[in-house]
Design a protein around this motif. Structure first.
Motif, PDB file in Angstrom:
ATOM      1  N   ARG A 248      10.569   6.869 -26.456  1.00 52.83           N
ATOM      2  CA  ARG A 248      10.052   5.650 -27.046  1.00 52.83           C
ATOM      3  C   ARG A 248       9.317   4.781 -26.028  1.00 52.83           C
ATOM      4  N   PHE A 249       9.804   4.754 -24.787  1.00 55.27           N
ATOM      5  CA  PHE A 249       9.258   3.826 -23.800  1.00 55.27           C
ATOM      6  C   PHE A 249       8.467   4.545 -22.697  1.00 55.27           C
ATOM      7  N   ASN A 250       7.967   5.733 -22.966  1.00 55.45           N
ATOM      8  CA  ASN A 250       7.223   6.471 -21.946  1.00 55.45           C
ATOM      9  C   ASN A 250       5.990   5.712 -21.474  1.00 55.45           C
ATOM     10  N   LEU A 251       5.153   5.316 -22.417  1.00 58.47           N
ATOM     11  CA  LEU A 251       3.917   4.635 -22.042  1.00 58.47           C
ATOM     12  C   LEU A 251       4.200   3.296 -21.377  1.00 58.47           C
ATOM     13  N   VAL A 252       5.221   2.605 -21.858  1.00 59.36           N
ATOM     14  CA  VAL A 252       5.554   1.301 -21.267  1.00 59.36           C
ATOM     15  C   VAL A 252       6.023   1.470 -19.830  1.00 59.36           C
TER      16      VAL A 252
ATOM     17  N   SER B 165      10.540  -4.723  11.171  1.00 63.85           N
ATOM     18  CA  SER B 165      11.336  -3.495  11.189  1.00 63.85           C
ATOM     19  C   SER B 165      10.578  -2.416  10.437  1.00 63.85           C
ATOM     20  N   HIS B 166      10.794  -1.182  10.817  1.00 61.41           N
ATOM     21  CA  HIS B 166      10.123  -0.075  10.144  1.00 61.41           C
ATOM     22  C   HIS B 166      10.577   0.068   8.698  1.00 61.41           C
ATOM     23  N   ILE B 167      11.772  -0.436   8.393  1.00 63.26           N
ATOM     24  CA  ILE B 167      12.283  -0.329   7.023  1.00 63.26           C
ATOM     25  C   ILE B 167      11.387  -1.093   6.057  1.00 63.26           C
ATOM     26  N   GLY B 168      10.921  -2.252   6.461  1.00 64.88           N
ATOM     27  CA  GLY B 168      10.049  -3.036   5.591  1.00 64.88           C
ATOM     28  C   GLY B 168       8.751  -2.314   5.279  1.00 64.88           C
ATOM     29  N   VAL B 169       8.144  -1.679   6.272  1.00 62.16           N
ATOM     30  CA  VAL B 169       6.901  -0.949   6.040  1.00 62.16           C
ATOM     31  C   VAL B 169       7.148   0.259   5.140  1.00 62.16           C
ATOM     32  N   VAL B 170       8.272   0.945   5.348  1.00 61.40           N
ATOM     33  CA  VAL B 170       8.603   2.101   4.509  1.00 61.40           C
ATOM     34  C   VAL B 170       8.793   1.673   3.057  1.00 61.40           C
ATOM     35  N   LEU B 171       9.501   0.579   2.833  1.00 61.04           N
ATOM     36  CA  LEU B 171       9.739   0.111   1.465  1.00 61.04           C
ATOM     37  C   LEU B 171       8.453  -0.313   0.776  1.00 61.04           C
ATOM     38  N   VAL B 172       7.560  -0.952   1.508  1.00 57.14           N
ATOM     39  CA  VAL B 172       6.286  -1.380   0.912  1.00 57.14           C
ATOM     40  C   VAL B 172       5.456  -0.174   0.505  1.00 57.14           C
ATOM     41  N   HIS B 173       5.356   0.812   1.377  1.00 58.48           N
ATOM     42  CA  HIS B 173       4.604   2.018   1.028  1.00 58.48           C
ATOM     43  C   HIS B 173       5.241   2.739  -0.157  1.00 58.48           C
ATOM     44  N   THR B 174       6.555   2.782  -0.199  1.00 56.05           N
ATOM     45  CA  THR B 174       7.240   3.439  -1.313  1.00 56.05           C
ATOM     46  C   THR B 174       6.949   2.737  -2.627  1.00 56.05           C
ATOM     47  N   ALA B 175       6.980   1.417  -2.601  1.00 58.49           N
ATOM     48  CA  ALA B 175       6.744   0.655  -3.824  1.00 58.49           C
ATOM     49  C   ALA B 175       5.315   0.822  -4.327  1.00 58.49           C
ATOM     50  N   PHE B 176       4.354   0.836  -3.434  1.00 56.98           N
ATOM     51  CA  PHE B 176       2.961   0.898  -3.859  1.00 56.98           C
ATOM     52  C   PHE B 176       2.521   2.302  -4.261  1.00 56.98           C
ATOM     53  N   GLN B 177       3.083   3.345  -3.687  1.00 60.76           N
ATOM     54  CA  GLN B 177       2.630   4.702  -3.965  1.00 60.76           C
ATOM     55  C   GLN B 177       3.419   5.389  -5.069  1.00 60.76           C
ATOM     56  N   MET B 178       4.563   4.833  -5.463  1.00 61.91           N
ATOM     57  CA  MET B 178       5.373   5.489  -6.483  1.00 61.91           C
ATOM     58  C   MET B 178       4.677   5.570  -7.829  1.00 61.91           C
ATOM     59  N   GLY B 179       3.905   4.543  -8.189  1.00 59.79           N
ATOM     60  CA  GLY B 179       3.244   4.540  -9.486  1.00 59.79           C
ATOM     61  C   GLY B 179       2.267   5.684  -9.648  1.00 59.79           C
ATOM     62  N   PHE B 180       1.413   5.872  -8.653  1.00 57.70           N
ATOM     63  CA  PHE B 180       0.434   6.959  -8.716  1.00 57.70           C
ATOM     64  C   PHE B 180       1.115   8.321  -8.748  1.00 57.70           C
TER      65      PHE B 180
ATOM     66  N   VAL C 210       4.338   0.209 -16.299  1.00 52.52           N
ATOM     67  CA  VAL C 210       5.039  -0.590 -15.287  1.00 52.52           C
ATOM     68  C   VAL C 210       4.883   0.033 -13.912  1.00 52.52           C
ATOM     69  N   PHE C 211       4.985   1.368 -13.837  1.00 48.60           N
ATOM     70  CA  PHE C 211       4.832   2.036 -12.552  1.00 48.60           C
ATOM     71  C   PHE C 211       3.418   1.879 -11.999  1.00 48.60           C
ATOM     72  N   LEU C 212       2.426   1.912 -12.879  1.00 51.18           N
ATOM     73  CA  LEU C 212       1.041   1.815 -12.426  1.00 51.18           C
ATOM     74  C   LEU C 212       0.572   0.387 -12.222  1.00 51.18           C
ATOM     75  N   ALA C 213       1.362  -0.596 -12.650  1.00 46.70           N
ATOM     76  CA  ALA C 213       0.932  -1.991 -12.553  1.00 46.70           C
ATOM     77  C   ALA C 213       0.718  -2.412 -11.104  1.00 46.70           C
ATOM     78  N   ALA C 214       1.519  -1.867 -10.195  1.00 44.68           N
ATOM     79  CA  ALA C 214       1.381  -2.252  -8.790  1.00 44.68           C
ATOM     80  C   ALA C 214       0.069  -1.782  -8.191  1.00 44.68           C
ATOM     81  N   ASN C 215      -0.542  -0.755  -8.778  1.00 43.15           N
ATOM     82  CA  ASN C 215      -1.811  -0.243  -8.249  1.00 43.15           C
ATOM     83  C   ASN C 215      -3.017  -0.992  -8.782  1.00 43.15           C
ATOM     84  N   LEU C 216      -2.811  -1.889  -9.739  1.00 45.72           N
ATOM     85  CA  LEU C 216      -3.939  -2.592 -10.331  1.00 45.72           C
ATOM     86  C   LEU C 216      -4.345  -3.810  -9.518  1.00 45.72           C
ATOM     87  N   LEU C 217      -3.455  -4.350  -8.722  1.00 49.68           N
ATOM     88  CA  LEU C 217      -3.746  -5.532  -7.919  1.00 49.68           C
ATOM     89  C   LEU C 217      -4.125  -5.119  -6.505  1.00 49.68           C
ATOM     90  N   PRO C 218      -5.064  -5.804  -5.888  1.00 50.15           N
ATOM     91  CA  PRO C 218      -5.365  -5.517  -4.477  1.00 50.15           C
ATOM     92  C   PRO C 218      -4.184  -5.902  -3.599  1.00 50.15           C
TER      93      PRO C 218
END
Length: 305
Positions: A120-124, A166-181, A128-136
């Motif tokens: 039921r919620f596949n497209l939604v 810390s390297h953890i912050g950079v890893v988390l940011v990359h994970t959040a932004f690339q997961m949608g694609f 949500v996953f792709l929303a992070a890639n829409l903003l610069p």
């Protein structure tokens, strides 16, 4: 006495029909010439940098860059030592490897659930996953910077006591932004898998995680390899988030190492070219190692069996 009929003469062998020569259309010839010129235009700066990285600066300063000669390996030795590349390579390794593994694991799990267990919620959820890639990414710099300073971490993990620096912050940011694609790509690939495989695994009593690990994940190897190649290139070459979330010089990635090879009033471009070649080598190695899987992942679904 009966007359004997003479034996029929064997028929001469037929000549194989000559295939008509295909005439090259003018439009196609112009297209091929355009593509060749474009490829040379893209490759020329790279080849020029590689050639000059093996040349002495004094020779090129005296005879010009269009001359031939002055070849040496001293630029690579100086770039490795003066640029302090081993430490920067280690920092990039600490950032890139966990980011790629975490992205592929989480995105494959999300794609598996969205493909086989959610209807039921596949497209939604995909939206949500792709929303992070829409903003610069520049628009999210200030909130992420403040968040990184506000989230605490133990001092034995981060010297600042927060996610910032810390390297953890950079890893988390990359994970959040690339997961949608990655979730979008893997979900489209998993939809093409035969549903009978999952049904057979369920009949055999396989759990959800066993279906994901033993059935779906091995079939996704080409797409995972293609995504891994892209992710390594993107994260390894990233400079924006490294400069935004890291302040200590001993934690910066390899993309900032070229600053050590140039001074305020003088730049040895031959030395800079050698450093650039050394920095680009890991991504080239990853591409050539995963090239077969990368091409297979890009061509999946191009033809029907």
């Amino acid at each position: 006495m009966t007359a004997t009929t003479p034996a029929a003469a064997p028929a001469p062998p037929r000549e194989a029909p000559r295939s008509p020569r295909r005439r090259v259309r003018p439009a196609r010839a112009v297209l091929q010439i355009f593509l060749a010129v474009t490829a040379l235009a893209w490759l020329f700066p790279i080849l020029w940098a590689v050639v000059n990285s093996f040349r002495d600066y004094e020779f090129t300063a005296r005879h010009g860059y269009l001359s031939f000669g002055g070849f040496t390996l001293e630029n690579y030795r100086r770039a490795w030592v003066e640029g302090e590349l081993p430490g920067y390579f280690l920092n990039s390794l600490i950032i890139t490897v966990p980011s790629v593994l975490l992205i592929l694991f989480l995105s494959s799990c999300a794609a598996f659930v969205l493909t086989h267990y959610s209807r039921r919620f596949n497209l939604v959820m995909l939206a949500v996953f792709l929303a992070a890639n829409l903003l610069p990414v520049q628009a999210l710099l200030v909130p992420l910077f403040r968040m990184a300073n506000a989230v605490p971490l133990p001092y034995w993990i981060s010297e600042s006591g927060a996610v910032y620096d810390s390297h953890i912050g950079v890893v988390l940011v990359h994970t959040a932004f690339q997961m949608g694609f990655c979730t979008f790509v893997l979900s489209n690939f998993m939809k093409a898998l035969p549903p009978s495989l999952i049904e057979a695994a369920r009949v055999d009593g396989a759990s959800v995680f066993q279906q994901y690990r033993s059935v779906v994940l091995p079939l996704c190897r080409p797409s995972l390899a293609a995504l891994a190649t892209l992710l390594v290139t993107w994260i390894y070459n990233d400079l924006f988030w490294a400069l935004a979330l890291l302040s200590s010089g001993d934690k910066l990635p390899i993309t900032t190492a070229l600053q050590n090879l140039q001074s305020t009033f003088f730049v040895d471009y031959n030395l800079l070219s050698a450093g650039s070649v050394l920095i680009a080598l890991p991504t080239l190695v990853v591409f050539f190692v995963l090239q077969r899987h990368f091409v297979a992942g890009l061509t999946l679904g191009a033809s029907k069996g």
